[in-house]
Scaffold this motif. Structure first.
Motif, short mmCIF file in Angstrom:
data_model
loop_
_atom_site.label_atom_id
_atom_site.label_comp_id
_atom_site.label_asym_id
_atom_site.label_seq_id
_atom_site.Cartn_x
_atom_site.Cartn_y
_atom_site.Cartn_z
N ILE A 285 -4.00 -6.34 -8.31
CA ILE A 285 -3.87 -4.97 -7.80
C ILE A 285 -5.25 -4.35 -7.62
O ILE A 285 -5.52 -3.72 -6.59
N SER A 286 -6.12 -4.52 -8.59
CA SER A 286 -7.45 -3.89 -8.48
C SER A 286 -8.21 -4.40 -7.26
O SER A 286 -8.97 -3.66 -6.64
N TYR A 287 -7.97 -5.64 -6.86
CA TYR A 287 -8.62 -6.18 -5.65
C TYR A 287 -8.00 -5.66 -4.37
O TYR A 287 -8.62 -5.71 -3.31
N MET A 288 -6.77 -5.17 -4.43
CA MET A 288 -6.10 -4.63 -3.24
C MET A 288 -6.58 -3.23 -2.90
O MET A 288 -6.40 -2.78 -1.77
N LEU A 289 -7.16 -2.53 -3.88
CA LEU A 289 -7.53 -1.13 -3.70
C LEU A 289 -8.96 -0.97 -3.21
O LEU A 289 -9.80 -1.84 -3.43
N GLU A 290 -9.21 0.15 -2.56
CA GLU A 290 -10.57 0.49 -2.15
C GLU A 290 -11.41 0.72 -3.41
O GLU A 290 -10.91 1.22 -4.42
N PRO A 291 -12.71 0.41 -3.36
CA PRO A 291 -13.55 0.54 -4.57
C PRO A 291 -13.63 1.95 -5.15
O PRO A 291 -13.78 2.11 -6.35
N ASP A 292 -13.48 2.97 -4.32
CA ASP A 292 -13.62 4.35 -4.81
C ASP A 292 -12.27 4.98 -5.19
O ASP A 292 -12.20 6.17 -5.49
N CYS A 293 -11.20 4.19 -5.21
CA CYS A 293 -9.88 4.70 -5.56
C CYS A 293 -9.70 4.67 -7.07
O CYS A 293 -9.89 3.63 -7.71
N SER A 294 -9.31 5.80 -7.66
CA SER A 294 -8.99 5.84 -9.09
C SER A 294 -7.70 5.07 -9.30
O SER A 294 -6.74 5.23 -8.55
N MET B 129 -5.83 15.68 -1.87
CA MET B 129 -5.83 14.44 -2.62
C MET B 129 -4.49 13.75 -2.39
O MET B 129 -3.43 14.34 -2.55
N LYS B 130 -4.55 12.46 -2.02
CA LYS B 130 -3.34 11.67 -1.80
C LYS B 130 -3.23 10.63 -2.91
O LYS B 130 -4.20 9.92 -3.19
N ILE B 131 -2.04 10.55 -3.52
CA ILE B 131 -1.81 9.64 -4.64
C ILE B 131 -0.63 8.73 -4.30
O ILE B 131 0.45 9.21 -3.92
N LEU B 132 -0.84 7.43 -4.46
CA LEU B 132 0.23 6.44 -4.30
C LEU B 132 0.78 6.13 -5.69
O LEU B 132 0.01 5.76 -6.59
N ILE B 133 2.10 6.30 -5.87
CA ILE B 133 2.74 6.09 -7.16
C ILE B 133 3.81 5.01 -7.01
O ILE B 133 4.71 5.14 -6.16
N VAL B 134 3.69 3.95 -7.82
CA VAL B 134 4.64 2.84 -7.77
C VAL B 134 5.06 2.47 -9.19
O VAL B 134 4.44 2.88 -10.16
N SER B 135 6.10 1.65 -9.28
CA SER B 135 6.52 1.12 -10.57
C SER B 135 7.35 -0.13 -10.35
O SER B 135 7.83 -0.40 -9.26
N ASP B 136 7.49 -0.88 -11.42
CA ASP B 136 8.40 -2.01 -11.48
C ASP B 136 8.26 -2.95 -10.29
O ASP B 136 9.23 -3.27 -9.61
N THR B 137 7.04 -3.42 -10.07
CA THR B 137 6.80 -4.38 -8.99
C THR B 137 7.18 -5.79 -9.41
O THR B 137 7.48 -6.61 -8.55
N HIS B 138 7.15 -6.09 -10.69
CA HIS B 138 7.58 -7.38 -11.21
C HIS B 138 7.01 -8.56 -10.41
O HIS B 138 7.74 -9.43 -9.95
N ARG B 139 5.70 -8.54 -10.24
CA ARG B 139 4.96 -9.60 -9.55
C ARG B 139 5.29 -9.75 -8.07
O ARG B 139 4.95 -10.75 -7.45
N MET B 140 5.95 -8.75 -7.50
CA MET B 140 6.23 -8.77 -6.06
C MET B 140 5.00 -8.22 -5.34
O MET B 140 5.03 -7.16 -4.72
N VAL C 274 2.71 -1.95 1.01
CA VAL C 274 2.71 -0.50 0.77
C VAL C 274 1.28 0.05 0.76
O VAL C 274 0.99 1.07 1.36
N ILE C 275 0.39 -0.65 0.07
CA ILE C 275 -1.01 -0.21 0.01
C ILE C 275 -1.61 -0.16 1.41
O ILE C 275 -2.27 0.83 1.78
N GLU C 276 -1.38 -1.18 2.21
CA GLU C 276 -1.92 -1.20 3.58
C GLU C 276 -1.32 -0.08 4.42
O GLU C 276 -2.02 0.54 5.21
N LYS D 233 -2.93 3.48 3.07
CA LYS D 233 -4.38 3.72 3.04
C LYS D 233 -4.74 4.75 4.09
O LYS D 233 -4.14 4.76 5.17
N PRO D 234 -5.70 5.60 3.83
CA PRO D 234 -6.45 5.73 2.58
C PRO D 234 -5.74 6.67 1.60
O PRO D 234 -5.02 7.57 2.00
#
Length: 164
Positions: A42-51, A1-12, A19-21, A24-25
């Motif tokens: 953000i939800s539109y940037m992610l794959e549909p099956d990504c938690s 399982m691969k998890i992407l963890i981010v914080s403090d994007t402040h609308r950037m 980073v998402i691109e 992936k995946p």
């Protein structure tokens, strides 16, 4: 399982999209606050099956995001917070104690804009830093990738994104 963890994007959002691109995946996305109303984008940037788990930061005014969240990661339990409510700018002791009281193996936070990862008293505490306004030496935007195998063994890697 691969998890992407981010914080403090402040609308950037452009940096986050990069980073998402790049990563992936991945199976799970965790944002530890201060999205500043970008959660729908953000939800539109992610794959549909990504938690996807996003918690509210101190700059997420009028947000309906949860202030904290507990999530299962394989056979681990993680506490997700922004961190300001646990005084993380002064240290992680209160956050660590809260994670222990909830039976969590991980405590993930943002707020300080500085990457951090350390296991204390059996709790792995991590902060991916900031994609928006990094504050550590060098001021490079950072995020984390966590890989968890089927046995629950995990690795955490802090990554920088140059040219952001």
């Amino acid at each position: 399982m691969k998890i992407l963890i981010v914080s403090d994007t402040h609308r950037m959002d452009d940096i986050l999209k990069k980073v998402i691109e790049r990563e992936k995946p991945f199976d799970m996305f965790i944002h530890l606050g201060d999205v500043e109303s970008s959660e729908t984008k953000i939800s539109y940037m992610l794959e549909p099956d990504c938690s996807c788990f996003i918690v509210q930061g101190n700059n997420d005014f009028f947000s309906q995001l949860p202030k904290e969240k507990e999530v299962n990661i394989k056979n681990h339990k993680a506490l997700l917070v922004h961190g300001h409510q646990y005084g993380v700018s002064m240290g992680v002791e209160i956050l660590k104690d809260e994670a222990i009281s909830r039976g969590c193996d991980f405590a993930m936070y943002g707020h300080t804009h500085r990457p951090y990862v350390k296991t204390i008293d059996g709790v792995t505490i991590l902060n991916p830093g900031s994609l928006g306004y990094p504050r550590q030496a060098g001021h490079m935007p950072t995020y984390m990738i966590m890989n968890v195998d089927d046995d629950g063994k995990f690795q955490v890697e802090t990554k920088e994104i140059a040219g952001a």
